[in-house]
Design an enzyme around this catalytic site. Sequence first.
Site, PDB file in Angstrom:
ATOM      1  CB  CYS A   1      -0.962  -0.012   1.184  1.00  0.00           C
ATOM      2  SG  CYS A   1      -0.255  -0.649   2.707  1.00  0.00           S
TER       3      CYS A   1
ATOM      4  CG  HIS B   1      -0.468   4.284   3.933  1.00  0.00           C
ATOM      5  ND1 HIS B   1      -1.251   4.108   5.048  1.00  0.00           N
ATOM      6  CD2 HIS B   1      -0.075   3.029   3.565  1.00  0.00           C
ATOM      7  CE1 HIS B   1      -1.348   2.815   5.338  1.00  0.00           C
ATOM      8  NE2 HIS B   1      -0.647   2.137   4.448  1.00  0.00           N
TER       9      HIS B   1
HETATM   10  P1  NAP Z   1      -6.992  -8.925   7.336  1.00  0.00           P
HETATM   11  O1  NAP Z   1      -8.004  -7.880   7.716  1.00  0.00           O
HETATM   12  O2  NAP Z   1      -6.185  -9.544   8.413  1.00  0.00           O
HETATM   13  O3  NAP Z   1      -7.743 -10.088   6.497  1.00  0.00           O
HETATM   14  C1  NAP Z   1      -7.107 -11.301   6.164  1.00  0.00           C
HETATM   15  C2  NAP Z   1      -8.056 -12.219   5.414  1.00  0.00           C
HETATM   16  O4  NAP Z   1      -7.384 -13.472   5.178  1.00  0.00           O
HETATM   17  C3  NAP Z   1      -9.332 -12.570   6.177  1.00  0.00           C
HETATM   18  O5  NAP Z   1     -10.421 -12.667   5.282  1.00  0.00           O
HETATM   19  C4  NAP Z   1      -9.023 -13.950   6.744  1.00  0.00           C
HETATM   20  O6  NAP Z   1     -10.184 -14.747   6.990  1.00  0.00           O
HETATM   21  C5  NAP Z   1      -8.220 -14.536   5.614  1.00  0.00           C
HETATM   22  N1  NAP Z   1      -7.417 -15.688   6.068  1.00  0.00           N
HETATM   23  C6  NAP Z   1      -6.542 -15.720   7.107  1.00  0.00           C
HETATM   24  N2  NAP Z   1      -6.008 -16.977   7.219  1.00  0.00           N
HETATM   25  C7  NAP Z   1      -6.576 -17.723   6.237  1.00  0.00           C
HETATM   26  C8  NAP Z   1      -6.441 -19.095   5.825  1.00  0.00           C
HETATM   27  N3  NAP Z   1      -5.611 -19.944   6.458  1.00  0.00           N
HETATM   28  N4  NAP Z   1      -7.174 -19.514   4.766  1.00  0.00           N
HETATM   29  C9  NAP Z   1      -8.005 -18.671   4.108  1.00  0.00           C
HETATM   30  N5  NAP Z   1      -8.192 -17.361   4.465  1.00  0.00           N
HETATM   31  C10 NAP Z   1      -7.468 -16.901   5.507  1.00  0.00           C
HETATM   32  O7  NAP Z   1      -5.932  -8.325   6.302  1.00  0.00           O
HETATM   33  P2  NAP Z   1      -6.116  -7.155   5.199  1.00  0.00           P
HETATM   34  O8  NAP Z   1      -5.596  -5.867   5.713  1.00  0.00           O
HETATM   35  O9  NAP Z   1      -7.496  -7.229   4.660  1.00  0.00           O
HETATM   36  O10 NAP Z   1      -5.043  -7.607   4.106  1.00  0.00           O
HETATM   37  C11 NAP Z   1      -5.304  -8.664   3.187  1.00  0.00           C
HETATM   38  C12 NAP Z   1      -4.104  -8.821   2.271  1.00  0.00           C
HETATM   39  O11 NAP Z   1      -3.896  -7.616   1.532  1.00  0.00           O
HETATM   40  C13 NAP Z   1      -2.792  -9.078   3.022  1.00  0.00           C
HETATM   41  O12 NAP Z   1      -2.011  -9.949   2.266  1.00  0.00           O
HETATM   42  C14 NAP Z   1      -2.161  -7.696   3.091  1.00  0.00           C
HETATM   43  O13 NAP Z   1      -0.758  -7.757   3.213  1.00  0.00           O
HETATM   44  C15 NAP Z   1      -2.587  -7.106   1.762  1.00  0.00           C
HETATM   45  N6  NAP Z   1      -2.677  -5.644   1.716  1.00  0.00           N
HETATM   46  C16 NAP Z   1      -3.309  -4.950   2.699  1.00  0.00           C
HETATM   47  C17 NAP Z   1      -3.401  -3.559   2.608  1.00  0.00           C
HETATM   48  C18 NAP Z   1      -4.069  -2.726   3.678  1.00  0.00           C
HETATM   49  O14 NAP Z   1      -3.989  -1.484   3.586  1.00  0.00           O
HETATM   50  N7  NAP Z   1      -4.727  -3.304   4.678  1.00  0.00           N
HETATM   51  C19 NAP Z   1      -2.868  -2.908   1.513  1.00  0.00           C
HETATM   52  C20 NAP Z   1      -2.230  -3.648   0.505  1.00  0.00           C
HETATM   53  C21 NAP Z   1      -2.161  -5.010   0.627  1.00  0.00           C
HETATM   54  P3  NAP Z   1     -10.869 -14.879   8.457  1.00  0.00           P
HETATM   55  O15 NAP Z   1     -11.642 -13.620   8.687  1.00  0.00           O
HETATM   56  O16 NAP Z   1     -11.734 -16.082   8.307  1.00  0.00           O
HETATM   57  O17 NAP Z   1      -9.742 -15.053   9.441  1.00  0.00           O
END
Ligand code: NAP
Length: 361
Positions: free
Chosen positions: A151, A244
Amino acid sequence: MSGKWKVAVLGATGLVGQRFLQLLENHPWFEVSALAASEQSAGKLYRDAANWLLDTPLPERFADLPVRHARPEEVEADFAFSALDSAIAGPIELAFARAGLPVVSNASAHRMDADVPLLLADVNPEHVALLPEQRRLRGFSSGFLVTNPNCSTAGLVTALKPLDAAFGVEAVSVVTLQAASGAGHPGVASMDLLDNVIPFISGEEEKLESEPRKILGQLLDAAIEPAPFTVSAQVNRVPVLDGHLESVSVKLRGKATAADLAQALSEYVSEPQRAALPTAPPRPIVVRPESNRPQTRLDRLASGGMAVVVGRIRPCPILDFRFSLLSHNTIRGAAGAAILNAEWLVKSKFLLPGARSGAKG
Ligand code: NAP
């Protein structure tokens, strides 16, 4: 089916997954056909599995969809968006691609793989040309992997692109002020972050120092030659919800004035703008003339969160110029970027309707 592409959202319950659903609710080309998340969510209705945190209501059409396991055999779709936790995304995304399902991912797991485009469609659209080689090397039939950047990288590299094209970037110093939502949900504990600034985010400086060089690298013989500039990054987590802010200094190879930089940034457009793709902002970069902009709360939703807002362009006594930029981390920096990438993959004919049905796996 309505004539739209059927899309699965993997990691649909997380913060980025929720942003996908918000942005896809009325998408003209894509229709969400499946939601998947972890074992703890699979089998529940989405409304019960997700702690909906966005400031628009959970779309009714998704509330009663069942959440599936993130396994290709459980998901009916033409392609998948991945918002999976990066720690577990790698093998799951590979399994989908092997099963014939293209994956357009936010996760970091495959970003730096040599054969995987690290794509921002309005920054390096030509890097989709890596895909035939990726399919050949990995034996994929109709599946493939495309990623979007971290991000913080998304905002930085968008501003660097026109500067590099016009003047040549030689060195970059960046200090970030990153929102709480960048850590997902539940993210950093409120008692750790409220009334505080934390000068460390695991792995973030390394991503900011490596990803821009791949994104602005040159495509040569089905491989990317990294761009020849260096980046020094220092990151901070701050107690704002979204957006950010980054303080950037750049050393340029060519001569320029601050007015030249402002012109190059504000006039920049790319293929998604020329093709009028549904999620493309009219201009990827909005330059603000005021001395106190961009500001996180005021500017993060510029062009629906898809534009990077740049201001305070001025000479730097150490490098050549410095400026501030702001980008929305879960829109331009995550779900919005992935949706624009998918639109570009459709436009450039790497995503074809019904391709999976012909897949051999
Ligand atoms: P998050 O809120 O922690 O969500 C993670 C997701 O992954 C949830 O839906 C979770 O499901 C799922 N998950 C976790 N363990 C799993 C498993 N073993 N099998 C299948 N699903 C699983 O994270 P986020 O911020 O949304 O980020 C998601 C991705 O985007 C990450 O890789 C992060 O690095 C990337 N990202 C995030 C941002 C940002 O600004 N937040 C920006 C760019 C990229 P449950 O709810 O069932 O646990």
